[in-house]
Write a protein that holds these residues in place. Structure first.
Motif, PDB file in Angstrom:
ATOM      1  N   LEU A  15       0.867  -1.143   0.140  1.00  0.00           N
ATOM      2  CA  LEU A  15      -0.069   0.067   0.119  1.00  0.00           C
ATOM      3  C   LEU A  15       0.801   1.218  -0.182  1.00  0.00           C
ATOM      4  O   LEU A  15       0.466   2.394  -0.719  1.00  0.00           O
ATOM      5  N   LEU A  16       1.837   1.192   0.758  1.00  0.00           N
ATOM      6  CA  LEU A  16       2.780   2.269   0.677  1.00  0.00           C
ATOM      7  C   LEU A  16       3.434   2.416  -0.622  1.00  0.00           C
ATOM      8  O   LEU A  16       3.239   3.711  -1.277  1.00  0.00           O
ATOM      9  N   ARG A  17       3.868   1.370  -1.360  1.00  0.00           N
ATOM     10  CA  ARG A  17       4.363   1.614  -2.583  1.00  0.00           C
ATOM     11  C   ARG A  17       3.272   1.957  -3.523  1.00  0.00           C
ATOM     12  O   ARG A  17       3.575   3.150  -4.239  1.00  0.00           O
ATOM     13  N   ASP A  18       2.230   1.686  -3.535  1.00  0.00           N
ATOM     14  CA  ASP A  18       1.050   2.155  -4.265  1.00  0.00           C
ATOM     15  C   ASP A  18       0.616   3.598  -4.052  1.00  0.00           C
ATOM     16  O   ASP A  18       0.196   4.472  -4.950  1.00  0.00           O
ATOM     17  N   GLY A  19       1.040   4.303  -2.707  1.00  0.00           N
ATOM     18  CA  GLY A  19       0.468   5.486  -2.444  1.00  0.00           C
ATOM     19  C   GLY A  19       1.524   6.401  -2.889  1.00  0.00           C
ATOM     20  O   GLY A  19       1.328   7.632  -3.045  1.00  0.00           O
ATOM     21  N   ILE A  20       3.078   6.129  -2.892  1.00  0.00           N
ATOM     22  CA  ILE A  20       3.790   7.155  -3.109  1.00  0.00           C
ATOM     23  C   ILE A  20       4.480   7.055  -4.287  1.00  0.00           C
ATOM     24  O   ILE A  20       4.994   7.897  -4.995  1.00  0.00           O
ATOM     25  N   ARG A  21       4.287   5.861  -5.163  1.00  0.00           N
ATOM     26  CA  ARG A  21       4.607   5.914  -6.671  1.00  0.00           C
ATOM     27  C   ARG A  21       4.293   7.065  -7.358  1.00  0.00           C
ATOM     28  O   ARG A  21       5.155   7.918  -8.201  1.00  0.00           O
ATOM     29  N   SER A  22       3.217   7.168  -7.563  1.00  0.00           N
ATOM     30  CA  SER A  22       2.709   8.290  -8.833  1.00  0.00           C
ATOM     31  C   SER A  22       3.317   9.588  -8.112  1.00  0.00           C
ATOM     32  O   SER A  22       3.892  10.403  -9.013  1.00  0.00           O
ATOM     33  N   PRO A  23       2.924  10.154  -6.918  1.00  0.00           N
ATOM     34  CA  PRO A  23       3.698  11.504  -6.719  1.00  0.00           C
ATOM     35  C   PRO A  23       5.105  11.569  -6.776  1.00  0.00           C
ATOM     36  O   PRO A  23       5.579  12.572  -7.356  1.00  0.00           O
ATOM     37  N   LEU A  24       5.909  10.628  -6.682  1.00  0.00           N
ATOM     38  CA  LEU A  24       7.246  10.416  -6.675  1.00  0.00           C
ATOM     39  C   LEU A  24       7.536  10.361  -8.425  1.00  0.00           C
ATOM     40  O   LEU A  24       8.533  11.343  -8.666  1.00  0.00           O
ATOM     41  N   GLU A  25       6.774   9.886  -9.060  1.00  0.00           N
ATOM     42  CA  GLU A  25       7.090   9.763 -10.603  1.00  0.00           C
ATOM     43  C   GLU A  25       7.022  11.100 -11.044  1.00  0.00           C
ATOM     44  O   GLU A  25       7.658  11.532 -11.865  1.00  0.00           O
ATOM     45  N   ASN A  26       5.667  11.783 -10.699  1.00  0.00           N
ATOM     46  CA  ASN A  26       5.322  12.996 -11.216  1.00  0.00           C
ATOM     47  C   ASN A  26       6.389  14.176 -10.618  1.00  0.00           C
ATOM     48  O   ASN A  26       7.039  14.585 -11.681  1.00  0.00           O
ATOM     49  N   LEU A  27       7.068  14.049  -9.661  1.00  0.00           N
ATOM     50  CA  LEU A  27       8.063  14.906  -9.057  1.00  0.00           C
ATOM     51  C   LEU A  27       9.222  14.873 -10.009  1.00  0.00           C
ATOM     52  O   LEU A  27       9.975  15.479 -10.437  1.00  0.00           O
ATOM     53  N   TRP A  28       9.679  13.459 -10.166  1.00  0.00           N
ATOM     54  CA  TRP A  28      11.020  13.151 -10.695  1.00  0.00           C
ATOM     55  C   TRP A  28      10.686  13.531 -12.205  1.00  0.00           C
ATOM     56  O   TRP A  28      11.861  13.822 -12.755  1.00  0.00           O
ATOM     57  N   SER A  29       9.822  13.004 -12.776  1.00  0.00           N
ATOM     58  CA  SER A  29       9.708  12.894 -14.335  1.00  0.00           C
ATOM     59  C   SER A  29       9.407  14.633 -14.411  1.00  0.00           C
ATOM     60  O   SER A  29      10.026  14.977 -15.568  1.00  0.00           O
ATOM     61  N   GLY A  30       8.936  15.435 -13.586  1.00  0.00           N
ATOM     62  CA  GLY A  30       8.916  16.790 -13.805  1.00  0.00           C
ATOM     63  C   GLY A  30      10.177  17.619 -13.727  1.00  0.00           C
ATOM     64  O   GLY A  30      10.407  18.305 -14.357  1.00  0.00           O
ATOM     65  N   ASN A  31      11.138  16.992 -13.199  1.00  0.00           N
ATOM     66  CA  ASN A  31      12.279  17.436 -12.842  1.00  0.00           C
ATOM     67  C   ASN A  31      13.503  17.100 -13.787  1.00  0.00           C
ATOM     68  O   ASN A  31      14.235  17.732 -14.080  1.00  0.00           O
ATOM     69  N   PHE A  32      13.304  15.846 -13.967  1.00  0.00           N
ATOM     70  CA  PHE A  32      14.311  14.852 -14.975  1.00  0.00           C
ATOM     71  C   PHE A  32      14.051  14.702 -16.151  1.00  0.00           C
ATOM     72  O   PHE A  32      14.936  14.185 -17.098  1.00  0.00           O
ATOM     73  N   GLY A  33      12.665  14.791 -16.456  1.00  0.00           N
ATOM     74  CA  GLY A  33      12.279  14.300 -17.907  1.00  0.00           C
ATOM     75  C   GLY A  33      11.805  12.895 -18.118  1.00  0.00           C
ATOM     76  O   GLY A  33      12.102  12.191 -17.094  1.00  0.00           O
ATOM     77  N   ASP A  34      11.902  12.431 -19.202  1.00  0.00           N
ATOM     78  CA  ASP A  34      11.451  11.261 -19.602  1.00  0.00           C
ATOM     79  C   ASP A  34      12.654  10.199 -19.040  1.00  0.00           C
ATOM     80  O   ASP A  34      12.348   9.045 -18.608  1.00  0.00           O
ATOM     81  N   GLY A  35      13.824  10.544 -18.777  1.00  0.00           N
ATOM     82  CA  GLY A  35      14.807   9.541 -18.225  1.00  0.00           C
ATOM     83  C   GLY A  35      14.902   9.684 -16.810  1.00  0.00           C
ATOM     84  O   GLY A  35      16.081   9.582 -16.173  1.00  0.00           O
ATOM     85  N   TRP A  36      13.930   9.892 -16.161  1.00  0.00           N
ATOM     86  CA  TRP A  36      13.842  10.118 -14.384  1.00  0.00           C
ATOM     87  C   TRP A  36      14.425   8.885 -14.057  1.00  0.00           C
ATOM     88  O   TRP A  36      15.254   8.986 -12.774  1.00  0.00           O
ATOM     89  N   ILE A  37      13.917   7.807 -14.343  1.00  0.00           N
ATOM     90  CA  ILE A  37      14.444   6.441 -13.652  1.00  0.00           C
ATOM     91  C   ILE A  37      15.961   6.510 -13.767  1.00  0.00           C
ATOM     92  O   ILE A  37      16.556   6.197 -12.486  1.00  0.00           O
ATOM     93  N   ASP A  38      16.612   6.725 -14.648  1.00  0.00           N
ATOM     94  CA  ASP A  38      17.986   6.588 -14.873  1.00  0.00           C
ATOM     95  C   ASP A  38      18.583   7.565 -14.099  1.00  0.00           C
ATOM     96  O   ASP A  38      19.672   7.406 -13.425  1.00  0.00           O
TER      97      ASP A  38
END
Length: 128
Positions: A15-38
């Motif tokens: 549940l923790l993973r499910d609750g934080i994944r989207s906000p983290l993805e939005n934050l990181w992709s907004g700052n790092f772009g499509d290559g946020w995972i890397d």
């Protein structure tokens, strides 16, 4: 049959993973772009060979690695401690460590607190 402490902790971590994944993805992709995972992976002390944003360990390590960039201004020291403790609990869970009732309660409590910080109300209710 009663649910074990290990299963209870595992459900809370999911549940923790499910609750934080989207906000983290939005934050990181907004700052790092499509290559946020890397970009996040490169900041880890030990980068993953195959980083997976669906893995709670990656998300929590990513939070630790980017704390100064993004989270220090929003969260306090307590939330940082919860991230670290939940990362350790996730590792214990993944390695099938037996959880005492007290340890399970702490996992549930810390997960709830961190989920509240992310305004993940649906997951908060389920953890409760």
């Amino acid at each position: 049959m009663a649910i074990s402490n290990h299963e209870r902790a595992g459900k809370a971590l999911t549940l923790l993973r499910d609750g934080i994944r989207s906000p983290l993805e939005n934050l990181w992709s907004g700052n790092f772009g499509d290559g946020w995972i890397d970009a996040v992976n490169e900041r880890l002390y030990h980068p993953e060979r195959d980083p997976n944003p669906d893995d709670l360990a990656f998300l929590l390590k990513g939070m630790e690695a980017t704390w100064g960039e993004f989270f220090k201004q929003v969260f306090g020291k307590a939330e940082r401690s919860y991230v670290i403790l939940l990362r350790e609990a996730r590792n214990d869970w993944a390695h099938n460590k037996k959880f005492s009732s007290d340890e399970t309660y702490r996992v549930l409590d810390f997960a709830e607190i961190l989920l509240k910080a992310f305004h993940a109300n649906q997951q908060v209710e389920q953890v409760q």
